[in-house]
Design a protein around this motif. Structure first.
Motif, PDB file in Angstrom:
ATOM      1  N   ILE A 199     -42.370 -47.070   1.651  1.00 12.47           N
ATOM      2  CA  ILE A 199     -43.196 -47.573   0.535  1.00 12.47           C
ATOM      3  C   ILE A 199     -44.285 -46.579   0.108  1.00 12.47           C
ATOM      4  O   ILE A 199     -44.804 -45.812   0.932  1.00 12.47           O
ATOM      5  CB  ILE A 199     -43.842 -48.935   0.926  1.00 12.47           C
ATOM      6  CG1 ILE A 199     -44.268 -49.727  -0.328  1.00 12.47           C
ATOM      7  CG2 ILE A 199     -45.070 -48.724   1.838  1.00 12.47           C
ATOM      8  CD1 ILE A 199     -44.667 -51.164  -0.037  1.00 12.47           C
ATOM      9  N   TYR A 200     -44.569 -46.554  -1.175  1.00 10.68           N
ATOM     10  CA  TYR A 200     -45.767 -45.915  -1.738  1.00 10.68           C
ATOM     11  C   TYR A 200     -46.486 -47.034  -2.472  1.00 10.68           C
ATOM     12  O   TYR A 200     -45.924 -47.595  -3.421  1.00 10.68           O
ATOM     13  CB  TYR A 200     -45.399 -44.814  -2.726  1.00 10.68           C
ATOM     14  CG  TYR A 200     -44.673 -43.661  -2.084  1.00 10.68           C
ATOM     15  CD1 TYR A 200     -45.358 -42.512  -1.712  1.00 10.68           C
ATOM     16  CD2 TYR A 200     -43.294 -43.736  -1.855  1.00 10.68           C
ATOM     17  CE1 TYR A 200     -44.689 -41.455  -1.117  1.00 10.68           C
ATOM     18  CE2 TYR A 200     -42.620 -42.686  -1.259  1.00 10.68           C
ATOM     19  CZ  TYR A 200     -43.323 -41.546  -0.893  1.00 10.68           C
ATOM     20  OH  TYR A 200     -42.655 -40.508  -0.308  1.00 10.68           O
ATOM     21  N   CYS A 201     -47.669 -47.373  -2.016  1.00 11.88           N
ATOM     22  CA  CYS A 201     -48.293 -48.588  -2.528  1.00 11.88           C
ATOM     23  C   CYS A 201     -49.778 -48.368  -2.837  1.00 11.88           C
ATOM     24  O   CYS A 201     -50.484 -47.703  -2.075  1.00 11.88           O
ATOM     25  CB  CYS A 201     -48.145 -49.701  -1.488  1.00 11.88           C
ATOM     26  SG  CYS A 201     -48.967 -51.232  -1.936  1.00 11.88           S
ATOM     27  N   ILE A 202     -50.219 -48.907  -3.947  1.00  9.57           N
ATOM     28  CA  ILE A 202     -51.643 -48.867  -4.296  1.00  9.57           C
ATOM     29  C   ILE A 202     -52.146 -50.292  -4.450  1.00  9.57           C
ATOM     30  O   ILE A 202     -51.550 -51.099  -5.162  1.00  9.57           O
ATOM     31  CB  ILE A 202     -51.880 -48.129  -5.620  1.00  9.57           C
ATOM     32  CG1 ILE A 202     -51.246 -46.742  -5.577  1.00  9.57           C
ATOM     33  CG2 ILE A 202     -53.372 -47.998  -5.910  1.00  9.57           C
ATOM     34  CD1 ILE A 202     -50.868 -46.246  -6.931  1.00  9.57           C
ATOM     35  N   VAL A 203     -53.225 -50.593  -3.751  1.00  7.44           N
ATOM     36  CA  VAL A 203     -53.879 -51.895  -3.886  1.00  7.44           C
ATOM     37  C   VAL A 203     -55.256 -51.625  -4.476  1.00  7.44           C
ATOM     38  O   VAL A 203     -56.032 -50.844  -3.932  1.00  7.44           O
ATOM     39  CB  VAL A 203     -54.024 -52.588  -2.516  1.00  7.44           C
ATOM     40  CG1 VAL A 203     -54.763 -53.913  -2.656  1.00  7.44           C
ATOM     41  CG2 VAL A 203     -52.659 -52.801  -1.870  1.00  7.44           C
ATOM     42  N   SER A 204     -55.533 -52.246  -5.621  1.00 11.97           N
ATOM     43  CA  SER A 204     -56.825 -52.022  -6.274  1.00 11.97           C
ATOM     44  C   SER A 204     -57.431 -53.364  -6.637  1.00 11.97           C
ATOM     45  O   SER A 204     -56.798 -54.180  -7.303  1.00 11.97           O
ATOM     46  CB  SER A 204     -56.616 -51.178  -7.536  1.00 11.97           C
ATOM     47  OG  SER A 204     -57.786 -51.125  -8.307  1.00 11.97           O
ATOM     48  N   ILE A 205     -58.646 -53.619  -6.183  1.00  6.99           N
ATOM     49  CA  ILE A 205     -59.282 -54.880  -6.562  1.00  6.99           C
ATOM     50  C   ILE A 205     -60.659 -54.606  -7.164  1.00  6.99           C
ATOM     51  O   ILE A 205     -61.279 -53.580  -6.907  1.00  6.99           O
ATOM     52  CB  ILE A 205     -59.391 -55.881  -5.382  1.00  6.99           C
ATOM     53  CG1 ILE A 205     -60.490 -55.468  -4.401  1.00  6.99           C
ATOM     54  CG2 ILE A 205     -58.077 -56.052  -4.660  1.00  6.99           C
ATOM     55  CD1 ILE A 205     -60.911 -56.610  -3.513  1.00  6.99           C
ATOM     56  N   LYS A 206     -61.099 -55.559  -7.976  1.00  5.81           N
ATOM     57  CA  LYS A 206     -62.449 -55.507  -8.529  1.00  5.81           C
ATOM     58  C   LYS A 206     -63.135 -56.777  -8.053  1.00  5.81           C
ATOM     59  O   LYS A 206     -62.674 -57.887  -8.351  1.00  5.81           O
ATOM     60  CB  LYS A 206     -62.393 -55.467 -10.064  1.00  5.81           C
ATOM     61  CG  LYS A 206     -61.430 -54.407 -10.624  1.00  5.81           C
ATOM     62  CD  LYS A 206     -62.112 -53.203 -11.180  1.00  5.81           C
ATOM     63  CE  LYS A 206     -61.162 -52.031 -11.400  1.00  5.81           C
ATOM     64  NZ  LYS A 206     -60.174 -52.205 -12.482  1.00  5.81           N
TER      65      LYS A 206
END
Ligand code: 0RA
Length: 390
Positions: A336-343
């Motif tokens: 997997i290549y994964c990006i998790v971005s939260i605000k």
């Protein structure tokens, strides 16, 4: 930059400014260092606020200009920093302080953190003191605000106001925003006052990847660079670039976006994108962000993804009779290549390098959005999910 306006701003101000003197005394505590990285940091502190305005739905274009003398100008089309007498903040003579002055000088003024009804209140500055930190460490600092049809301006030096808030013109009521111009203080930044062009480019690339639709126009007279940063596909494009040079298991990255309500005016925005390669060598590659700040140490947002993904994929496996037992997470994540971005409002950063998200509600937010959105994906992306499981 224009010359200093020496009209006395009143000694009474100095009192409220003692806070910013702390920043000048120990700048490293606030911006990490006073070498090259610190000079770059002055930009991020202002830019974060301009990006917050975009996140709040105000303004899609930001301009960043580095002049040949090292002077930096950042223009946004957000709501504009509030102007006008503040109901609680007082000057030493008892008169109400202008909100603009307070936001840029009072160390614990909080600015937008204490205001209600301003939508997403998600600043991520190192210690949440943002723009006032840049003010404290600049020998010249000029703020211009367009708000409610008026154009206001105030000038500072080393964090001290050297003019009042002055009305310098009028504009269309729909024309709003903030312009900040500053010159870093060379008595603080002894090695250089010039920001690094390569660091700026890397950061603008990252910011626009994390904020689809935001355009940042960058001009640097020192490096002779003019470049516009814009990512139509945002996070999705980011994960696709991560797998470039490898054989992707499928073409289209998975993309999940949603909101989680904490209370009446507090939301967490969650975005996840991932893709897989078909490499034999086992790996899992994660990048995580909170309020556009990289969190290499991870934290509750990443934990939320991992827990949720394990549950969701195992449900998918069971429902479709793909395997008889629970599958361990490390097998599900292989490739997997994964990006998790939260605000998230009031982000808390912990860990050795303050780069781990400490807000527990981030875990519930990511899990909630994953559960909600994955139901649709399990139908529309059935074949690709099978590929992952296989
Ligand atoms: C305090 C409150 C609000 C916005 C800002 C500060 C603000 C700061 C900066 C720094 C650069 N650009 C900026 N734009 C906005 C909230 C405004 C409101 O609720 O009306």
């Amino acid at each position: 930059m224009s010359e200093n306006n020496n009209a006395q701003y009143g000694v009474d101000q100095i009192d409220s400014l003692s806070g910013l003197q702390a920043v000048r005394k120990r700048p490293g505590m606030y911006i990490g260092s006073t070498s090259q990285a610190g000079v770059n940091h002055l930009i991020w502190e202002v830019l974060d606020n301009s990006v917050d305005e975009f996140v709040a739905g105000c303004g899609t274009e930001i301009e960043l200009i580095i002049n040949s003398d090292g002077c930096v100008k950042i223009v946004d089309h957000g709501r504009g920093i509030p102007v006008g007498p503040h109901s609680k903040w007082k000057n030493a003579d008892g008169t109400p302080m202008n909100t603009l002055t307070g936001i840029l000088t009072k160390l614990h003024a909080g600015g937008k953190f204490n205001q209600e009804g301003s939508g997403y209140k998600c600043s991520g500055g190192l210690h949440g003191i943002g723009t006032k930190c840049t003010n404290a460490l600049s020998v010249e600092f000029i703020v211009t605000v367009k708000r409610e049809g008026n154009i206001w301006q105030q000038k500072f030096s080393k964090g001290n106001p050297i003019t009042d808030v002055v009305k310098i013109g009028t504009c269309d009521v729909n024309d709003t925003g903030t312009i900040i111009e500053y010159l870093p203080d060379e008595t603080i930044f002894k090695q250089t006052i010039k920001p690094s062009d390569s660091a700026i480019k890397a950061r603008l690339d990252e910011i626009t990847s994390l904020n689809a639709g935001l355009k940042i126009i960058y001009k640097n007279e020192i490096a002779k660079v003019e470049k516009t940063f814009f990512q139509k596909d945002g996070l999705k494009g980011y994960s696709k670039r991560m797998v470039s040079g490898k054989n992707a298991l499928f073409n289209e990255p998975f993309y999940i976006k949603g909101q989680y309500k904490i209370n009446d005016d507090k939301y967490v925005l969650v975005e996840v994108s991932f893709i897989y390669d078909d490499d034999d060598k086992p790996h899992e590659t994660f990048k995580s962000f909170a309020n556009n700040i990289n969190t290499p140490e991870g934290g509750y947002h990443l934990q939320g993804f991992r827990d949720s993904y394990k549950k969701i994929l195992n449900d998918f496996i069971e429902k479709n009779n793909l395997h008889k037992d629970q599958v361990e997470l490390r097998y599900l994540l292989d490739g997997i290549y994964c990006i998790v971005s939260i605000k998230i409002p009031e982000a808390e950063f912990e860990g050795q390098t303050k780069s781990k998200l400490g807000n527990e509600e981030a875990k519930h937010a990511v899990d909630f959005v994953m559960q909600q959105e994955f139901a649709k994906l399990s139908k529309s992306r059935f074949d690709d999910l099978r590929l992952i499981v296989d």
